[in-house]
Motif scaffolding. Structure first.
Motif, PDB file in Angstrom:
ATOM      1  N   ASN A 182      35.686  24.995  47.879  1.00  0.00           N
ATOM      2  CA  ASN A 182      37.077  25.400  48.052  1.00  0.00           C
ATOM      3  C   ASN A 182      37.526  25.952  46.699  1.00  0.00           C
ATOM      4  O   ASN A 182      37.652  25.195  45.732  1.00  0.00           O
ATOM      5  CB  ASN A 182      37.919  24.195  48.470  1.00  0.00           C
ATOM      6  N   TRP A 183      37.749  27.256  46.624  1.00  0.00           N
ATOM      7  CA  TRP A 183      38.028  27.903  45.339  1.00  0.00           C
ATOM      8  C   TRP A 183      39.266  27.328  44.659  1.00  0.00           C
ATOM      9  O   TRP A 183      39.351  27.292  43.443  1.00  0.00           O
ATOM     10  CB  TRP A 183      38.184  29.403  45.551  1.00  0.00           C
ATOM     11  N   GLU A 184      40.199  26.855  45.437  1.00  0.00           N
ATOM     12  CA  GLU A 184      41.418  26.297  44.857  1.00  0.00           C
ATOM     13  C   GLU A 184      41.148  24.984  44.122  1.00  0.00           C
ATOM     14  O   GLU A 184      41.943  24.557  43.289  1.00  0.00           O
ATOM     15  CB  GLU A 184      42.460  26.077  45.952  1.00  0.00           C
ATOM     16  N   LYS A 185      40.018  24.325  44.428  1.00  0.00           N
ATOM     17  CA  LYS A 185      39.695  23.032  43.815  1.00  0.00           C
ATOM     18  C   LYS A 185      38.573  23.139  42.786  1.00  0.00           C
ATOM     19  O   LYS A 185      38.003  22.130  42.385  1.00  0.00           O
ATOM     20  CB  LYS A 185      39.320  22.026  44.903  1.00  0.00           C
ATOM     21  N   LYS A 186      38.261  24.352  42.365  1.00  0.00           N
ATOM     22  CA  LYS A 186      37.126  24.571  41.468  1.00  0.00           C
ATOM     23  C   LYS A 186      37.216  23.774  40.168  1.00  0.00           C
ATOM     24  O   LYS A 186      36.230  23.195  39.707  1.00  0.00           O
ATOM     25  CB  LYS A 186      36.959  26.062  41.172  1.00  0.00           C
ATOM     26  N   LYS A 187      38.409  23.726  39.550  1.00  0.00           N
ATOM     27  CA  LYS A 187      38.568  23.022  38.284  1.00  0.00           C
ATOM     28  C   LYS A 187      38.351  21.522  38.464  1.00  0.00           C
ATOM     29  O   LYS A 187      37.680  20.861  37.656  1.00  0.00           O
ATOM     30  CB  LYS A 187      39.961  23.285  37.703  1.00  0.00           C
ATOM     31  N   GLU A 188      38.885  20.995  39.534  1.00  0.00           N
ATOM     32  CA  GLU A 188      38.724  19.571  39.843  1.00  0.00           C
ATOM     33  C   GLU A 188      37.251  19.239  40.083  1.00  0.00           C
ATOM     34  O   GLU A 188      36.751  18.211  39.616  1.00  0.00           O
ATOM     35  CB  GLU A 188      39.543  19.262  41.093  1.00  0.00           C
ATOM     36  N   LEU A 189      36.523  20.120  40.766  1.00  0.00           N
ATOM     37  CA  LEU A 189      35.120  19.871  41.102  1.00  0.00           C
ATOM     38  C   LEU A 189      34.226  19.896  39.871  1.00  0.00           C
ATOM     39  O   LEU A 189      33.323  19.075  39.726  1.00  0.00           O
ATOM     40  CB  LEU A 189      34.639  20.912  42.118  1.00  0.00           C
ATOM     41  N   VAL A 190      34.474  20.850  38.952  1.00  0.00           N
ATOM     42  CA  VAL A 190      33.623  20.937  37.768  1.00  0.00           C
ATOM     43  C   VAL A 190      33.946  19.811  36.782  1.00  0.00           C
ATOM     44  O   VAL A 190      33.062  19.295  36.094  1.00  0.00           O
ATOM     45  CB  VAL A 190      33.739  22.332  37.099  1.00  0.00           C
ATOM     46  N   THR A 225      44.937  31.330  43.446  1.00  0.00           N
ATOM     47  CA  THR A 225      44.344  30.880  42.171  1.00  0.00           C
ATOM     48  C   THR A 225      43.505  31.963  41.495  1.00  0.00           C
ATOM     49  O   THR A 225      42.721  31.662  40.603  1.00  0.00           O
ATOM     50  CB  THR A 225      43.507  29.591  42.311  1.00  0.00           C
ATOM     51  N   THR A 226      43.657  33.217  41.909  1.00  0.00           N
ATOM     52  CA  THR A 226      42.924  34.296  41.256  1.00  0.00           C
ATOM     53  C   THR A 226      43.797  34.947  40.182  1.00  0.00           C
ATOM     54  O   THR A 226      44.999  34.699  40.087  1.00  0.00           O
ATOM     55  CB  THR A 226      42.496  35.369  42.277  1.00  0.00           C
ATOM     56  N   LYS A 227      43.172  35.785  39.377  1.00  0.00           N
ATOM     57  CA  LYS A 227      43.887  36.454  38.303  1.00  0.00           C
ATOM     58  C   LYS A 227      45.053  37.323  38.808  1.00  0.00           C
ATOM     59  O   LYS A 227      46.150  37.284  38.235  1.00  0.00           O
ATOM     60  CB  LYS A 227      42.904  37.287  37.474  1.00  0.00           C
ATOM     61  N   PRO A 228      44.890  38.113  39.899  1.00  0.00           N
ATOM     62  CA  PRO A 228      46.026  38.894  40.388  1.00  0.00           C
ATOM     63  C   PRO A 228      47.233  38.035  40.749  1.00  0.00           C
ATOM     64  O   PRO A 228      48.380  38.448  40.531  1.00  0.00           O
ATOM     65  CB  PRO A 228      45.459  39.612  41.620  1.00  0.00           C
ATOM     66  N   GLU A 229      46.996  36.850  41.296  1.00  0.00           N
ATOM     67  CA  GLU A 229      48.112  35.968  41.614  1.00  0.00           C
ATOM     68  C   GLU A 229      48.915  35.658  40.355  1.00  0.00           C
ATOM     69  O   GLU A 229      50.151  35.735  40.339  1.00  0.00           O
ATOM     70  CB  GLU A 229      47.607  34.674  42.245  1.00  0.00           C
ATOM     71  N   ALA A 258      42.881  42.648  43.906  1.00  0.00           N
ATOM     72  CA  ALA A 258      41.629  41.898  43.766  1.00  0.00           C
ATOM     73  C   ALA A 258      40.704  42.651  42.825  1.00  0.00           C
ATOM     74  O   ALA A 258      41.051  43.725  42.311  1.00  0.00           O
ATOM     75  CB  ALA A 258      40.966  41.724  45.139  1.00  0.00           C
ATOM     76  N   HIS A 259      39.504  42.110  42.612  1.00  0.00           N
ATOM     77  CA  HIS A 259      38.482  42.826  41.857  1.00  0.00           C
ATOM     78  C   HIS A 259      38.101  44.096  42.616  1.00  0.00           C
ATOM     79  O   HIS A 259      37.941  44.075  43.846  1.00  0.00           O
ATOM     80  CB  HIS A 259      37.237  41.961  41.685  1.00  0.00           C
ATOM     81  N   GLU A 260      37.954  45.187  41.902  1.00  0.00           N
ATOM     82  CA  GLU A 260      37.634  46.466  42.525  1.00  0.00           C
ATOM     83  C   GLU A 260      36.341  46.397  43.342  1.00  0.00           C
ATOM     84  O   GLU A 260      36.270  46.923  44.460  1.00  0.00           O
ATOM     85  CB  GLU A 260      37.503  47.545  41.445  1.00  0.00           C
ATOM     86  N   GLU A 261      35.323  45.721  42.810  1.00  0.00           N
ATOM     87  CA  GLU A 261      34.043  45.627  43.511  1.00  0.00           C
ATOM     88  C   GLU A 261      34.174  44.922  44.847  1.00  0.00           C
ATOM     89  O   GLU A 261      33.505  45.251  45.829  1.00  0.00           O
ATOM     90  CB  GLU A 261      33.006  44.871  42.673  1.00  0.00           C
ATOM     91  N   SER A 262      35.052  43.913  44.886  1.00  0.00           N
ATOM     92  CA  SER A 262      35.255  43.163  46.126  1.00  0.00           C
ATOM     93  C   SER A 262      35.899  44.041  47.196  1.00  0.00           C
ATOM     94  O   SER A 262      35.528  43.988  48.377  1.00  0.00           O
ATOM     95  CB  SER A 262      36.134  41.934  45.863  1.00  0.00           C
TER      96      SER A 262
END
Length: 271
Positions: free
Chosen positions: A82-90, A148-152, A192-196
């Motif tokens: 879950n990308w929103e919980k990435k910091k908690e997971l690491v 939780t992405t940079k554009p946000e 978003a990221h251009e590549e995406s």
């Protein structure tokens, strides 16, 4: 009688060869099994990380990580998080690192970083018939981003004077949803990221128009917990730079993106 002995001897030799081959394979498998594992957390974000037709993780970051950690003596286990919980997971140790087209910009104090190993443009995309051509045209519009992405952060903080006030910023948990919202007309633009964005258009045979003016050009890195003192992050940083210099990264990125050289222009970032 002599013929029978020859046949029997040949059978014995065959059995011995098979036995030794089997032993060799077992030792090799055991060696692979005993390699320490790095658990890498990411979400589905083509072309960086996604599941192929066989359900196996693949993509730019998967290939780069596999090669880099192999050089370091590790095997990689790529898990969907879950990308929103990435910091908690690491930070909890459930995963060792985060690697999924993860922008370092504005997050340097939150993690221990390896990179940048790729540069990427954060951009805005609109439907082809849209009257939005510049960032200033977003004033009073509805924009969708992945949460939780940079554009946000760019649209919420509005520290860049080029960013106008929106009518609504809609943050969604999954990457695919932002494009569905744009295609259905629920929002006026996505960021978003251009590549995406390019990958989504390719995968779903659809067309959006990407604004020429980027939101930001960012460096992509691998994030470890701030208190991770194992030295893995620092070694990975060196290996990724080694791969950039020896052409390995160029070859991997070229499998997924056109003009791969431009994504390796990371020397200008002061991280």
């Amino acid at each position: 009688m002599k013929g029978r002995r020859i046949i029997a001897g040949m059978l014995l030799v065959g059995i011995l060869i098979t036995s030794f081959t089997g032993c060799s394979e077992s030792v090799h498998q055991k060696k692979e099994k005993n390699k320490p594992t790095i658990t890498l957390g990411s979400d589905s974000y083509p072309p960086y990380n996604y599941l192929n037709e066989d359900g196996i993780p693949t993509g730019i970051d998967v290939d780069l990580a596999t090669e880099a950690f192999e050089r370091m003596g590790y095997q990689v286990d790529v898990v969907q998080i879950n990308w929103e919980k990435k910091k908690e997971l690491v930070e909890s140790g459930e995963i060792d690192c985060i690697m999924g087209c993860f922008s370092m910009e504005g997050r340097l104090d939150e993690y221990r970083w390896a990179g940048p190993y790729i540069s990427s443009r954060q951009v805005v995309a609109v439907n082809e018939n849209s009257d939005i051509y510049e960032l200033k045209d977003l004033e009073g519009k509805n924009v969708a981003v992945q949460s939780t992405t940079k554009p946000e952060g760019i649209f919420l903080k509005r520290t860049d004077e080029r960013i106008p006030k929106l009518a609504n910023l809609i943050s969604l948990g999954h990457r695919e949803l932002i494009y569905s919202f744009l295609g259905k007309g629920y929002v006026d633009a996505v960021a978003a990221h251009e590549e995406s964005i390019v990958q989504y258009m390719k995968d779903y045979d659809t067309n959006f128009r990407i604004l020429e003016e980027p939101l930001m050009t960012v460096g992509i890195g691998v994030a470890f917990a701030k208190n991770d003192d194992r030295g893995i992050c620092e070694e990975l940083d060196q290996i990724l730079e080694e791969m950039r210099q020896d052409g390995t990264s160029l070859k991997i990125i070229g499998k997924y993106l056109d003009d791969p050289e431009k994504y390796l222009e990371v020397d200008g970032f002061e991280y």
